[in-house]
Design a protein around this motif. Structure first.
Motif, PDB file in Angstrom:
ATOM      1  N   ARG A   3     -28.772  14.959  10.723  1.00  0.00           N
ATOM      2  CA  ARG A   3     -29.389  15.424  12.015  1.00  0.00           C
ATOM      3  C   ARG A   3     -28.060  15.750  12.815  1.00  0.00           C
ATOM      4  NH1 ARG A   3     -30.715  18.143  15.277  1.00  0.00           N
ATOM      5  NH2 ARG A   3     -32.274  18.399  16.748  1.00  0.00           N
ATOM      6  N   ILE A   4     -27.064  15.038  12.700  1.00  0.00           N
ATOM      7  CA  ILE A   4     -25.845  15.448  13.574  1.00  0.00           C
ATOM      8  C   ILE A   4     -25.081  16.579  12.816  1.00  0.00           C
ATOM      9  CG2 ILE A   4     -23.440  14.326  14.183  1.00  0.00           C
ATOM     10  CD1 ILE A   4     -24.863  11.608  13.416  1.00  0.00           C
ATOM     11  N   ASN A   7     -26.524  19.440  14.051  1.00  0.00           N
ATOM     12  CA  ASN A   7     -26.345  19.960  15.347  1.00  0.00           C
ATOM     13  C   ASN A   7     -24.657  20.456  15.507  1.00  0.00           C
ATOM     14  OD1 ASN A   7     -26.622  19.890  18.084  1.00  0.00           O
ATOM     15  ND2 ASN A   7     -25.222  17.899  18.263  1.00  0.00           N
ATOM     16  N   GLU A   8     -24.045  19.978  14.635  1.00  0.00           N
ATOM     17  CA  GLU A   8     -22.600  20.441  14.513  1.00  0.00           C
ATOM     18  C   GLU A   8     -22.810  22.111  13.958  1.00  0.00           C
ATOM     19  OE1 GLU A   8     -19.779  19.017  15.646  1.00  0.00           O
ATOM     20  OE2 GLU A   8     -21.183  17.696  16.245  1.00  0.00           O
ATOM     21  N   ILE A  10     -25.319  24.203  14.330  1.00  0.00           N
ATOM     22  CA  ILE A  10     -25.733  24.987  15.370  1.00  0.00           C
ATOM     23  C   ILE A  10     -24.755  25.264  16.365  1.00  0.00           C
ATOM     24  CG2 ILE A  10     -27.505  24.914  17.409  1.00  0.00           C
ATOM     25  CD1 ILE A  10     -29.393  23.082  15.712  1.00  0.00           C
ATOM     26  N   PHE A  11     -23.736  24.262  16.641  1.00  0.00           N
ATOM     27  CA  PHE A  11     -22.763  24.672  17.658  1.00  0.00           C
ATOM     28  C   PHE A  11     -22.001  25.924  16.880  1.00  0.00           C
ATOM     29  CE2 PHE A  11     -17.966  23.738  18.058  1.00  0.00           C
ATOM     30  CZ  PHE A  11     -17.813  23.977  19.281  1.00  0.00           C
ATOM     31  N   ARG A  14     -23.528  29.217  17.382  1.00  0.00           N
ATOM     32  CA  ARG A  14     -23.848  29.518  18.811  1.00  0.00           C
ATOM     33  C   ARG A  14     -22.561  29.918  19.497  1.00  0.00           C
ATOM     34  NH1 ARG A  14     -29.111  26.157  20.733  1.00  0.00           N
ATOM     35  NH2 ARG A  14     -30.590  26.978  19.217  1.00  0.00           N
ATOM     36  N   GLU A 150     -16.188  14.213  21.854  1.00  0.00           N
ATOM     37  CA  GLU A 150     -17.297  13.176  21.999  1.00  0.00           C
ATOM     38  C   GLU A 150     -17.018  11.913  22.767  1.00  0.00           C
ATOM     39  OE1 GLU A 150     -19.975  14.361  21.610  1.00  0.00           O
ATOM     40  OE2 GLU A 150     -20.227  15.527  19.462  1.00  0.00           O
ATOM     41  N   LEU A 159     -24.572   8.935  21.411  1.00  0.00           N
ATOM     42  CA  LEU A 159     -24.872   8.764  20.049  1.00  0.00           C
ATOM     43  C   LEU A 159     -25.031   7.713  19.487  1.00  0.00           C
ATOM     44  CD1 LEU A 159     -22.395  11.933  19.045  1.00  0.00           C
ATOM     45  CD2 LEU A 159     -24.890  12.117  19.113  1.00  0.00           C
ATOM     46  N   LYS A 173     -19.282  15.248  11.236  1.00  0.00           N
ATOM     47  CA  LYS A 173     -18.179  16.168  11.951  1.00  0.00           C
ATOM     48  C   LYS A 173     -17.387  16.894  10.645  1.00  0.00           C
ATOM     49  CE  LYS A 173     -18.960  15.206  16.066  1.00  0.00           C
ATOM     50  NZ  LYS A 173     -19.169  16.228  17.094  1.00  0.00           N
TER      51      LYS A 173
END
Lengths: 469, 233
Positions: A3-4, A7-8, A10-11, A14, A150, A159, A173
């Motif tokens: 999940r993390i 998200n990374e 997606i970063f 985007r 972070e 987190l 990461k």
């Protein structure tokens, strides 16, 4: 962790700056691959045309004395390797054309650097330059803030309180940055495959796979170390400075320092020393062009006694051809001795340089990249040896024809006909097999894997040492 | 629910907490007042399990935050002065992300309802957080705590920098959460807000709890006087 990681990613997807940089890199990589492939193709065509022209010349030789043909000689070409568009290695500087003739072993000539001034001055924009230097730099810039940002923003506490573990955060990461590097690498290799689809055989595919693996492993090491420093240092600037220092040290300073040190440890003779030593040893042998030469006289006595005659005029064969071949064989022996000594030294240098990767994995990357792209010194030496064997076979064939083709001693006007010259096969380069190359570079691959294990330990250490408050 | 018994925290640079003893029962709101460096954030970090006390005992719902980090993370939510979210995600996406980390799966509609309940206008739910005000981010922070159904809420200067309306909304929200059974510890400088929101108030000075007051028994002026007296003493 997934999940993390999501998200990374997606970063990365985007972020406009990252998108723009990625697009720029992709265009640059695709361009270098396309232009590289185009250049390799042009080079291949040029060499093919030159080779066929020279063969045509050789096959249309008029009836001529075989020894004159040995002096006339021919040229052999190092074929452009299919993988040159990925990493041209030492090819740009080693030369690609070798003159093959009697009595002498010539030096290879006609390198790209010697032909194009801008290449010798500024180097060339190559895929390997981007893959080895620029992408690792990009990965450092992507990863240096990964954990420190972070920490600085306070999100790390968030987190952790949501149940994410430190090691999962570090892994996610790392993987996001590594996957980004892999994407660029994959696109490069994929385009290469697409352009050269019809020419790729199993051997090329295996080489390509290990080429990809070496870079993947190196990108993993770089990403992992950057995340490690981002986690243990209190601020991002220190992490960036540390990684830039490592990048400069690994990619620029250490390879040069190590190579210079190794060259001092295993010193090669200078060109003058090499040529003087060859000349000196050569002078100890038979001089085929000097009838008064003492060793030539001894050979004459030996042949006369073998045929049980007392004069060369009674000899049914041409002694000139025999003495020329004896001269040639002595020259070959001298060359084997000196070239062998040089090969021993370069082998020791190469082995020492491979071991230097224990403190600098970049060296392993460079070695494997050049090696699997078939443009390293090992492949170059293999070409030189094959060319020398061809030269020896060619000259021996010519000398044998001179000696046993029907002429008598002293008959320099005797000529072998065109059919004889046409029957001599052309030089064909035998590319090294994948297994030979893999065997040569297994040490580099092992060292790269050791670096992966080492950096994994770093991450475990960093997750323990990572301060939250 | 929250218990600190004679807790001391020593750093290389000095002592942050000296023998702090504190007990907060379920559903209570406790406010820690104190100047910068008084030990408020250290207390919160001890309760979050990010620090280990030098001596004394810290328990939260009977568990040691430092040793039982995983179990504690299920019970505790933390809202810092600046709730830092992922700017490239929308409010709903941020809430969904933090929920999924905690193993909570909720539909988009349910997430939106939580955001609305925590005071975030529906128009903002699908906007990227990069455009949020501080107050809006605080609301998402509270939504994360709410979605997690945290038993304990630890807040570090939660109203700092908020405009009066946002600050008032935050007060209402926290009171509502306490009514629903959450135990809240907040560190603050805001005497007025603290008196309005909390059940008990503790004044920390140089790592020591120098005074405890019941909010209902003290007026705003009295609280200010007591606080200033301690700070100037």
């Amino acid at each position: 962790m997934w999940r993390i990681l999501k998200n990374e990613l997606i970063f990365l997807l985007r972020n406009r700056v990252i998108k723009a940089i990625t697009a720029g890199f992709i265009i640059l990589l695709l361009l270098t691959i396309y232009l590289g492939s185009l250049q390799t193709e042009t080079q291949s065509e040029t060499y093919k045309a030159a080779k066929s022209h020279l063969r045509e010349q050789w096959e249309s030789l008029d009836a001529v004395n075989p020894h004159s043909a040995a002096h006339y000689g021919t040229y052999v070409f190092k074929p452009a390797n299919l993988l040159s568009s990925l990493d041209e290695g030492v090819r740009g500087t080693t030369g690609n054309v070798l003159r093959v003739e009697g009595h002498v072993q010539n030096e290879i000539a006609h390198s790209e650097a010697s032909q194009m001034q801008f290449v010798s001055k500024f180097g060339k924009l190559k895929s390997s330059l981007i893959l080895q230097f620029i992408i690792p730099l990009l990965l450092i810039f992507l990863a240096f803030r990964s954990i420190s940002a972070e920490k600085e923003s306070g999100r790390l506490k968030f987190l952790l309180l949501q149940g994410a573990s430190k090691s999962n955060i570090l892994w996610a990461k790392l993987l996001s940055v590594w996957l980004f590097g892999l994407l660029l690498l994959f696109l490069t290799v994929a385009l290469y495959v697409l352009i050269n689809f019809n020419s790729i055989n199993t051997d090329t595919f295996k080489r390509l796979s290990l080429f990809f693996t070496s870079y993947s492993v190196y990108y993993f090491i770089i990403s992992r170390l950057t995340v490690f420093f981002s986690a243990i240092w209190q601020n991002a600037t220190t992490a960036l400075t540390t990684m830039l220092g490592i990048w400069i040290l690994w990619s620029i300073f250490l390879p040069n320092i190590m190579m210079s040190t190794i060259e001092k440890l295993y010193e090669l003779p200078s060109r003058d020393e090499f040529q003087s030593a060859m000349k000196e040893d050569r002078s100890e042998g038979i001089n085929g062009h000097d009838p008064k030469d003492a060793r030539a006289k001894a050979l004459k006595e030996k042949i006369l006694s073998e045929y049980n005659i007392d004069s060369l005029s009674a000899l049914p064969i041409n002694f000139d051809g025999i003495v020329m071949q004896a001269d040639e064989e002595y020259g070959n022996m001298v060359w084997d001795k000196h070239f062998g000594a040089i090969r021993d030294i370069t082998t020791k240098q190469k082995r020492a340089y491979q071991l230097a990767a224990i403190i600098n994995p970049f060296i392993s990357l460079q070695n494997t990249s050049m090696g699997f792209a078939a443009n390293d010194n090992y492949h170059h030496q293999a070409f030189l040896l094959q060319a020398e064997h061809y030269r020896r076979d060619l000259i021996k064939t010519l000398n044998d024809e001179h000696a046993y083709g029907g002429s008598k001693t002293g008959n320099w006007d005797w000529q072998a006909d065109n059919d004889f010259y046409s029957s001599i096969p052309d030089f064909t380069y035998r590319p090294l097999k994948f297994n030979e190359v893999f065997f040569r570079y297994r040490l580099d691959l092992i060292i790269l894997m050791c670096w992966v294990i080492l950096t994994c330990l770093f991450v475990t250490l960093s997750s323990n040492k990572m301060k939250i408050a | 629910m929250i218990q600190l018994s004679n807790v001391t925290k020593q750093y290389k640079s000095g002592t942050a907490l000296k023998g702090l003893t504190l007990q907060i029962d379920q559903g209570q709101i406790y406010a820690l007042l104190g100047s910068n460096g008084a030990g408020k954030t250290t207390t919160i970090n001890l309760l979050l399990g990010f620090l280990n006390p030098t001596s004394g005992e810290v328990t939260l719902d009977g568990l040691s935050p430092f040793k039982d980090r995983k179990a504690i993370s299920k019970r505790v939510a933390y809202i810092p002065e600046n709730v830092s979210l992922y700017p490239y995600l929308t409010g709903v996406e941020n809430l969904d992300y933090f929920c999924s980390l905690a193993g909570i799966k909720k539909s988009k509609q349910a997430l939106k309802e939580i955001l609305t309940k925590c005071g975030l206008q529906s128009g903002a739910h699908t906007q990227k957080v990069a455009g949020y005000s501080k107050g809006m981010r605080q609301k998402v922070g509270i939504a994360i705590a709410y979605a997690k159904e945290a038993k304990v809420l630890l807040l570090d200067e939660p109203a700092s920098g908020l405009d009066p309306a946002a600050s008032n909304e935050l007060t209402m929200l926290l009171k509502q959460l306490a009514k629903e059974g959450a135990t809240i510890l907040m560190a603050s400088h805001d005497l007025f807000r603290v008196r309005e929101i909390s059940d008990r108030i503790g004044i920390l000075k140089k790592g020591e709890l120098v005074r405890e007051l019941k909010a209902e028994t003290v007026s705003a002026n009295e609280l200010e006087k007591v606080y200033l007296d301690y700070m100037q003493a």
